[in-house]
Enzyme design. Sequence first.
Site, PDB file in Angstrom:
ATOM      1  CG  HIS A   7      -1.999   0.977   1.243  1.00 21.93           C
ATOM      2  ND1 HIS A   7      -3.024   0.948   2.162  1.00 21.93           N
ATOM      3  CD2 HIS A   7      -2.254   2.050   0.456  1.00 21.93           C
ATOM      4  CE1 HIS A   7      -3.847   1.957   1.943  1.00 21.93           C
ATOM      5  NE2 HIS A   7      -3.397   2.652   0.911  1.00 21.93           N
ATOM      6  CG  HIS A   9      -1.612   6.023  -2.147  1.00 24.29           C
ATOM      7  ND1 HIS A   9      -2.385   5.289  -3.012  1.00 24.29           N
ATOM      8  CD2 HIS A   9      -2.137   5.800  -0.912  1.00 24.29           C
ATOM      9  CE1 HIS A   9      -3.330   4.661  -2.325  1.00 24.29           C
ATOM     10  NE2 HIS A   9      -3.193   4.951  -1.048  1.00 24.29           N
ATOM     11  CB  SER A  73      -6.967  12.114  -0.994  1.00 23.90           C
ATOM     12  OG  SER A  73      -5.723  12.685  -1.330  1.00 23.90           O
ATOM     13  CE1 TYR A 194      -9.315   8.416   1.891  1.00 24.38           C
ATOM     14  CE2 TYR A 194      -7.238   7.442   2.552  1.00 24.38           C
ATOM     15  CZ  TYR A 194      -7.945   8.260   1.701  1.00 24.38           C
ATOM     16  OH  TYR A 194      -7.299   8.901   0.680  1.00 24.38           O
ATOM     17  CG  HIS A 223      -6.931   2.618   5.738  1.00 18.29           C
ATOM     18  ND1 HIS A 223      -7.930   2.631   4.802  1.00 18.29           N
ATOM     19  CD2 HIS A 223      -5.912   3.326   5.198  1.00 18.29           C
ATOM     20  CE1 HIS A 223      -7.547   3.336   3.737  1.00 18.29           C
ATOM     21  NE2 HIS A 223      -6.335   3.769   3.945  1.00 18.29           N
ATOM     22  CD  GLU A 284      -3.178   5.124   3.227  1.00 16.81           C
ATOM     23  OE1 GLU A 284      -3.391   5.130   4.441  1.00 16.81           O
ATOM     24  OE2 GLU A 284      -4.065   5.304   2.380  1.00 16.81           O
ATOM     25  NE  ARG A 290       1.871  13.317   3.458  1.00 18.25           N
ATOM     26  CZ  ARG A 290       2.043  13.772   2.238  1.00 18.25           C
ATOM     27  NH1 ARG A 290       3.090  14.504   1.962  1.00 18.25           N
ATOM     28  NH2 ARG A 290       1.165  13.508   1.290  1.00 18.25           N
TER      29      ARG A 290
HETATM   30 ZN   LIG Z   1      -4.227   4.438   0.591  1.00 22.94          ZN
END
Ligand SMILES: [Zn+2]
Length: 341
Positions: A7, A9, A73, A194, A223, A284, A290
């Site tokens: 996962h 992005h 997103s 989410y 998640h 993710e 972050r």
């Molecule tokens: Zn994601």
Amino acid sequence: MLIIDCHGHYTTAPDAHQKFRDQQLAQLKNPAAPAATPARISDDEIRETIEKNQLKLQRERGADITVFSPRASAMAHHIGDEEVSQSWTRACNDLIARVVGLYPENFVGVCQLPQSPGVPIANSVQELERCVGELGFVGCNLNPDPSGGHWTAPPLTDRHWYPFYEKMAELDVPAMIHVSASCNPSFHATGAHYINADTTAFMQFIEGDLFKDFPTLRFIIPHGGGAVPYHWGRYRGLADMLKRPALAQHVMKNVFFDTCVYHQPGIDLLVEVIDIDNILFGSEMVGAVRGIDPQTGQYFDDTKRYIDALKIPDADKRKIFELNARRVYPRLDASLKARGL
Ligand SMILES: [Zn+2]
């Protein structure tokens, strides 16, 4: 043992890519505005955004390969019409293919889909075929709520989705259930929308009979499976009350949870409650959260640490880090084998 992060992005794509999106949005507001054309982005721009971010963190944290998809997103299926969604999606997926082309040992592609509220999901089949067949991607992100927080689509078990599932089964690719931005101010995108979607998808699978019709279909609920592992007793109890088969047979042959849970007690619970064979390592990153956890001094999304710290046999860790992903993504497994891995 390989460390496969299922996962990741491209949240750090070059600015020119976002400018293309901004042009699209400007034209939606004012049809007289200049037509949007996908950005011309150089290899160096891509290298710069990847090497300082995802690749750097991958190396620092000790992962080998990331299953990589466009920024979730930003899919924003609720914006514009089908044509806008199609052209944005192609541009996003093409950019992922560029990253994979530059770093074939570090990244493998997963596509976003050109979904739009009210548009048949059959219209997303062609992009899945293109991404898997031409770009070598190994899976897709399927949005159960293209309306962006208003939940106007039928449940994932409805026949509405079947044309897409038929193609997934034919290509033998899994889908990660992944919503996008929320346009409903009641639902924060990453904090509520989410996690709601993860939980909602699981309950839909309990209520339906999808896997009777598609026994080989595979979904990753990201998640950490939303609220599901924490409330496992509720879902087992509901399956019983609703006269559904036991979850192990009814859902868990086809559904997998990732490890995007950003603290040790959450991962401990996940592994205690959910069968090891249903857990895939994921972080993710660079994504939703972050920052650095002041309690540990480590990044919240450095999820490998939590799995390393588990008191479980190494063979089980290997399932979480490598073997389960190879089973869920057979095309990834084949490409690794072709590299002698
Ligand atoms: Zn994601």
